[in-house]
Design a protein around this motif. Structure first.
Motif, PDB file in Angstrom:
ATOM      1  N   VAL A 681       0.613  -1.431  -0.008  1.00 26.90           N
ATOM      2  CA  VAL A 681      -0.348   0.332  -0.305  1.00 26.90           C
ATOM      3  C   VAL A 681       0.930   1.146   0.135  1.00 26.90           C
ATOM      4  O   VAL A 681       2.192   1.317   0.916  1.00 26.90           O
ATOM      5  N   PRO A 682       1.153   2.489  -0.993  1.00 26.93           N
ATOM      6  CA  PRO A 682       1.218   3.135  -1.160  1.00 26.93           C
ATOM      7  C   PRO A 682       1.076   4.989  -0.041  1.00 26.93           C
ATOM      8  O   PRO A 682      -0.201   4.272   0.398  1.00 26.93           O
ATOM      9  N   THR A 683       1.746   5.184   0.665  1.00 23.98           N
ATOM     10  CA  THR A 683       1.512   6.277   1.749  1.00 23.98           C
ATOM     11  C   THR A 683       2.379   7.426   1.324  1.00 23.98           C
ATOM     12  O   THR A 683       1.501   8.307   1.889  1.00 23.98           O
ATOM     13  N   GLU A 684       3.191   7.454   1.024  1.00 19.91           N
ATOM     14  CA  GLU A 684       3.527   9.362   0.399  1.00 19.91           C
ATOM     15  C   GLU A 684       4.422   8.326  -1.526  1.00 19.91           C
ATOM     16  O   GLU A 684       4.719   7.875  -1.566  1.00 19.91           O
ATOM     17  N   VAL A 685       4.148   9.821  -1.841  1.00 16.59           N
ATOM     18  CA  VAL A 685       4.971   9.348  -2.893  1.00 16.59           C
ATOM     19  C   VAL A 685       5.860  11.004  -3.216  1.00 16.59           C
ATOM     20  O   VAL A 685       5.798  12.252  -3.065  1.00 16.59           O
ATOM     21  N   ARG A 687       7.601  12.880  -5.426  1.00 12.46           N
ATOM     22  CA  ARG A 687       7.902  13.147  -7.894  1.00 12.46           C
ATOM     23  C   ARG A 687       9.001  13.408  -7.506  1.00 12.46           C
ATOM     24  O   ARG A 687       9.026  15.145  -6.860  1.00 12.46           O
ATOM     25  N   GLU A 697       8.845   9.132 -10.073  1.00 10.45           N
ATOM     26  CA  GLU A 697       8.346   9.602  -8.712  1.00 10.45           C
ATOM     27  C   GLU A 697       9.505   8.350  -8.151  1.00 10.45           C
ATOM     28  O   GLU A 697       9.420   6.803  -8.225  1.00 10.45           O
ATOM     29  N   PHE A 699       8.155   5.873  -3.988  1.00 10.85           N
ATOM     30  CA  PHE A 699       6.705   5.950  -2.717  1.00 10.85           C
ATOM     31  C   PHE A 699       7.563   4.846  -1.674  1.00 10.85           C
ATOM     32  O   PHE A 699       7.933   4.574  -2.223  1.00 10.85           O
ATOM     33  N   SER A 701       5.912   2.636   1.131  1.00 10.27           N
ATOM     34  CA  SER A 701       4.782   2.013   1.229  1.00 10.27           C
ATOM     35  C   SER A 701       5.079   0.849   2.151  1.00 10.27           C
ATOM     36  O   SER A 701       5.882   0.961   2.997  1.00 10.27           O
ATOM     37  N   TYR A 702       4.081   0.457   2.787  1.00 10.55           N
ATOM     38  CA  TYR A 702       3.643  -0.673   3.274  1.00 10.55           C
ATOM     39  C   TYR A 702       3.542  -1.845   3.032  1.00 10.55           C
ATOM     40  O   TYR A 702       2.229  -1.845   2.424  1.00 10.55           O
TER      41      TYR A 702
END
Lengths: 791, 312
Positions: A681-685, A687, A697, A699, A701-702
């Motif tokens: 699951v992405p939590t931050e991106v 770019r 970009e 990401f 994620s967890y």
């Protein structure tokens, strides 16, 4: 003390008034060759259809109306002895039973045993040490715990390791006692072997439910292991030279028929074999590795017969595992290791107060400690940097216990007693020492010593009412820790309805309470697991269990038991999500654990054959096992890791003749329940661009988990085979044992790994990453050879 | 003995199979349908606080899709969603996709019309995400009465090492009755010698242990409804010396006190536990909190207060 005993005797005398015309026959049942007492030997009055069994010290007492009597004394593997007497007064005599097994005569006369339908106790299995020794095991090392794992109702945990999960319980819920002393860590070599040296053992009994009132302090099982007492008649020895370890046991009289000794030792020597090869491999390397990996243990026992009424026993166990390494490279020296071991001792005094009253007083000591150490020293340009750390953890018990058996008449067998245990815990502390230029740190971090006292008293009566037999008992326990005092009153009820001598119905209901807990990972039992007490915040674990079943003797030699059970456990402990054993280091392990509810139910079938050329058992368990914690899995109920729907064990040995015997196991089980991260699951991106446009970009994620333990490993199955070649020698007997673990080399999964591979694509000139889940098996076919001897 | 060896050889040969010593077996997890992922961990942007935040993830909403753990392709950014934030206090804001950042931001950030958000206590917020062709994705978050920070005190250089010092941080909080969740962060503001400042993070430790992984994230479980002074160590790295050979001292210590909604606390706690468990075979696996309906992720609202303590 004298006054108390007099009062007690007076009360007990009053109970037996109604049997005033009756007289008592009492004494001990012994092995004729060694003088060892025989536990659960049957004393039977065939004319009356009544009888009793000897207690764990070999003592028996049978009160009956006056008149001529025939008594049959029997024990599995021994010739039955009949005694005819005219009972006109209280009579006391000891019986010496001779073994029916000799090398010239392998045909064994069938006898009834303590697991038979007539016994009120259910959910109990006695496994003979002889049977355990016949069972092929990993690396040929005879192992009590691995044999117990093959019984129905017992899950083994990870394959090849010593976890014991009884009827849905956790490993800390097993009361494992050696000569009445709790053993806190039952494993050598990180769980590959158990600490029990079978050559020093006499009797192994597992109780999974219907707990008699004398046992307490754990929720799920009692594994009562008794050491041999030592041969009072003659000096003898036995030993083994195996692939991984060797052992030697000596026993004999110090004063014939008065005082005996037993001493048994075992050591592994993989490190001794490997060392020259490692040295050779290292000779051209700059870095030198010097590993140490071994365990050793000693059992010792002294027995002294003061007179027919008094016996003293002093027994002890000492075992240690050492796993260390030393690495030398230029001026850098680093070392580390982990060492752990148990020390236990027991002083026991048997006192036959009267023909109907038997007392046992025990003083015990038990200690388990662990240390993990690491250090390095760097000497460079006259500048020395040194660092060392040591993690320590321990539990230590001093205990006293008093038990009384009172047999006023054939219809009542009363047991009562009590005791106290003083626990002392060091649940993880770390010492750090750092010496460098301008710096010198020497500090102690972690939890300090904590003490608690556990007290208990019990009373039970095994009452015979015609075909119905009931064991009614109460166990009271209390626990004092810091300023908190817990109490618990636990009823214990066992019922048996005897349809005929070959068939009975049984039922039981028991409540249990447990005040000490093992902080352990669900995935693997480790020596680093911490024993901690219940506290004001951590409530005692409690449970109740109901079971019902049938016990039948089929075709003389086969015992069949079928049982169903339901067990509810409250306040069971688990590490919180993300926590591990390092939790204790922050000074408050309590904030790293949750308490919740456990539930287990199922059915067990055990078909056992203890005598004849073919012996062994077939065991099958169908069970469900769940846990629920408010803080874990978002409060949802989930399967326990060792929730195993189907578990089948076939354990057989066959004596072809007096020179060759075969043995084999086959086990099958539903795969373990494990937690797998199955999606990201992405939590931050982030770019990034070239100043004009976004060109890429990244990401954060967890890895997400749907539900705890929602994935099943593949089902496992395995066959182990063994063949033994016996030969009588002038000096005694020798046996070659060849065995194969996992004979058809099935890859039974030990754990699941997410593997990542990178490949360079020549066309795109880019690296390609692929990920796959893999089940990893660590125990393929493993052959072994052992040479056993006996003199 | 010869016979024994022959027997052993026979057993070994007869049990051979093609994958005799192959101890691994691949597992097929089957098809995986990615779920819509919404991560909106919003904070108040009505104060200058926003300028100190070093992450965009607290300013906007990330809309993407989860993927199988064995899938190594990048996450897709879903750029055509209609994202709306409403609150029981009358808040009603549209969040628009910003290609520069990859987030949905409040107002029209592309035109510089960045809408400030005030996070109020005892308020229910709703985040709705509509993606063409997908079920509506939504999430709810409630704020409680925030704790009142009454005083912050810094005891300098409580413990000193060669490269860093531990300053003792004392925070007096007037905690309201009921469950409350807090998060702390610390910045040291240093002069750069050219009239500007640069910032170093202060790493927090529990005063009871160096092994507590995240003392900065905590609940009021032990001081619910009370006035309490909380103590932490803040590790400050020594940044060289000035011309007099003395350590360069910061101008200010800036303490951020976050009043978290329960959703934010659960998300932070579970993500950290999840990371801890990933590389530790002995740690219990952790399920990450999600409050997204028809999807996965988190929606939370937190209030940040900023306290500047001059370095005397």
């Amino acid at each position: 003390m004298k006054t108390t005993i007099s009062t007690l005797t007076a009360i007990l005398f009053a109970i037996q008034i109604s049997f005033a015309q009756s007289y008592t026959i009492s004494g001990y049942v012994f092995d004729a060759e060694s003088g060892e007492s025989l536990i659960s030997a049957t004393i039977y009055l065939p004319d009356e259809g009544e009888g009793t069994v000897s207690n764990i010290y070999g003592f028996y007492s049978l009160t009956h109306k006056a008149g001529p009597k025939t008594l049959d004394f029997s024990y599995i593997g021994y010739e039955t002895k009949s005694v005819v007497l005219d009972l006109q007064q209280d009579t006391s005599f000891n019986i010496y039973l001779g073994s029916s097994v000799t090398l010239d005569e392998v045909e064994i006369i069938a006898e009834r045993d303590a697991d038979a339908p007539t016994n009120v106790q259910m959910s109990q299995v006695n496994v003979s040490v002889a049977q355990i020794k016949k069972t092929p095991m990993l690396l040929g090392e005879v192992d009590v715990i691995k044999a117990i794992q093959l019984l129905p109702g017992v899950q083994s945990g990870s394959e090849g390791f010593n976890g014991l999960y009884v009827r849905g319980g956790s490993p800390d819920q097993n009361l494992v006692i050696l000569d009445g002393v709790p053993v806190y860590n039952i494993s050598h070599l990180f769980g590959i072997f158990s600490v029990f040296n079978a050559d020093a053992l006499k009797n192994v009994t597992l109780i999974k439910g219907g707990f008699p009132a004398q046992y307490g302090g754990r929720l799920s099982s009692v594994l009562d292991i008794r050491m041999k007492e030592g041969n009072l008649k003659k000096f003898e020895g036995e030993g083994s030279i195996g692939a991984i370890s060797s052992k030697l046991t000596l026993q004999g009289p110090i004063v014939s028929d008065k005082t005996s000794f037993l001493i048994s030792g075992r050591r592994t020597y993989a490190d001794l074999i490997a060392k020259p090869f490692i040295k050779r491999a290292n000779r051209n390397n700059e870095s030198q590795v010097d590993p140490t990996l071994y365990f050793y243990d000693f059992n010792a026992k002294l027995q002294h017969v003061i007179n027919d009424s008094h016996r003293l026993f002093l027994s002890g166990y000492f075992g240690q595992d050492k796993f260390n390494f030393k690495l030398t490279e230029d001026e850098l020296e680093s070392a580390g290791g982990i060492n752990w071991g148990n020390k236990i001792g027991a002083l026991r005094w048997n006192w036959k107060l009267s023909d109907r009253l038997f007392a046992n007083t025990t003083l015990t000591y038990s200690n388990y400690d662990l240390d993990i150490n690491s250090s390095f020293k760097d000497v460079e340009a006259n500048r020395t940097t040194e660092f060392s750390s040591k993690y320590i953890s321990a539990i230590e018990d001093y205990a006293a216990r008093f038990d009384l058996d009172f047999i006023p008449n054939p219809n009542n067998y009363i047991k009562f007693g009590g005791g106290a245990i003083n626990h002392s815990y060091d649940p993880g502390a770390i010492t750090l020492n750092f010496v460098a230029e301008q710096t010198n740190i020497d500090t102690l971090l972690g939890t300090t010593n904590q003490k608690s006292t556990e007290m208990y008293a019990y009373l039970q009566d095994e009452i015979t009412l015609g075909k119905l037999k009931a064991n009614i008992g109460l166990h009271f326990s209390a626990f004092d820790v810091d300023d908190t005092f817990y109490t618990s009153l636990q009823p214990r009820i066992g019922l048996r309805y005897l349809v005929n001598q070959d068939l009975s119905f049984k039922a039981s209901y028991t409540q249990m309470a447990q005040y000490i807990n093992l902080l352990t990972s669900e995935s693997l039992l480790l020596p680093t697991d911490l024993w901690v007490p219940s506290t004001a915040r951590i409530k005692p674990q409690t449970s109740w269990q109901a079971a019902a079943g049938i016990s039948a003797t089929v075709r003389e030699n086969y015992n069949l038991t079928v049982e169903g059970f339901y067990k509810k456990m409250d306040n069971v402990l688990s590490f919180n999500e993300g926590a591990s054993f390092l939790a204790a280091l922050d000074g408050d392990w309590q904030s790293k654990v949750s308490q919740g509810v456990g539930e287990a139910y199922g059915a067990e079938v055990l078909l056992q054959k203890k005598e004849g050329k073919l012996t062994g058992w077939v065991g099958y368990t169908l069970s469900w096992n769940t846990r629920q914690f408010d803080n874990i899995n978002f409060g949802n109920k989930y399967p326990f890791r060792y929730d195993r729907r189907h578990d089948l064990s076939v354990v057989l040995s066959y004596d072809l003749n007096d020179r060759i015997s075969f043995s084999g196991n086959w086990v099958y089980g539903t795969g373990n329940a494990v937690t797998l991260p199955i999606y990201d699951v992405p939590t931050e991106v982030y770019r990034y661009g070239n100043g004009q446009e976004v060109v890429g970009e990244d990401f954060n994620s967890y890895s997400g988990i749907n539900e705890k333990n929602s994935f099943r490993m593949s089902n496992f199955h395995r066959m182990d085979l063994g063949v033994s070649f016996h030969k009588k020698k002038k000096w005694g007997e020798r046996t070659w044992v060849i065995s194969v673990y996992n004979a058809y080399a099935h890859n039974n999964p030990f754990y699941i790994s997410l593997d990542t591979d990178y490949e360079f694509n020549e066309v795109t000139q880019q690296g390609v990453e692929t990920r796959t889940f893999k089940e990893i098996a660590i125990l393929p076919l493993i052959p072994s050879v052992a040479y056993n001897f006996k003199f | 003995m010869k016979k024994l060896l022959i027997l052993l050889a026979i057993i070994t040969i007869t049990t051979s199979c093609e994958d005799f010593f192959s101890a691994t077996k691949e597992i097929d997890l089957g098809e995986f349908d990615g779920q819509v992922t919404v991560v909106g961990r919003l904070v108040n942007t009505d104060l200058e606080t926003v300028e100190d935040l070093n992450t965009l993830s607290n300013l906007g909403v990330l809309v993407s899709r989860s993927r199988s753990v064995v899938d190594t392709s990048n996450f897709p950014l879903l750029k055509n969603a209609d994202v709306r934030l409403t609150g029981s206090d009358g808040l009603d804001v549209s969040l628009n996709y910003n290609d520069q950042t990859g987030y949905y931001l409040p107002g029209e950030p592309s035109t510089g019309e960045f809408e400030r958000i005030v996070v109020k206590e005892n308020t229910t917020y709703l985040l709705v995400v509509d993606i063409p062709g997908e079920d509506r994705v939504e999430a709810k978050c409630e704020t409680k009465t925030f704790g009142n920070i009454k005083n912050i005190n810094v005891i300098k250089e409580d413990i000193k090492d060669n490269s860093s010092v531990l300053d003792r941080l004392q925070i007096e909080v007037d905690d309201p009755a009921g469950e409350n969740f807090y998060y702390l962060s610390v910045l040291y503001e240093f002069p750069d010698g050219r009239g500007n400042s640069y910032y170093n993070t202060g790493y927090l430790y529990s005063v009871n242990s160096l092994f507590d992984d995240s003392p900065e994230l905590f609940t009021d479980e032990l001081f619910d409804g009370k006035n309490e002074v909380l103590e932490f160590w803040s590790e400050r790295y020594l940044n060289g010396v000035n011309q007099q050979g003395e350590s360069i001292q910061p101008d200010n210590v800036i303490v951020f006190v976050w009043s978290l909604s329960k959703e934010e606390y659960e998300f932070r706690r579970s993500v950290e536990a999840n990371y801890n468990a990933q590389d530790n075979p002995f740690a219990e696996p952790s399920i990450v909190f999600s409050n997204i309906e028809n999807g996965v992720g988190v929606f939370s609202m937190s209030r940040i207060e900023r306290f500047v303590i001059p370095w005397e």
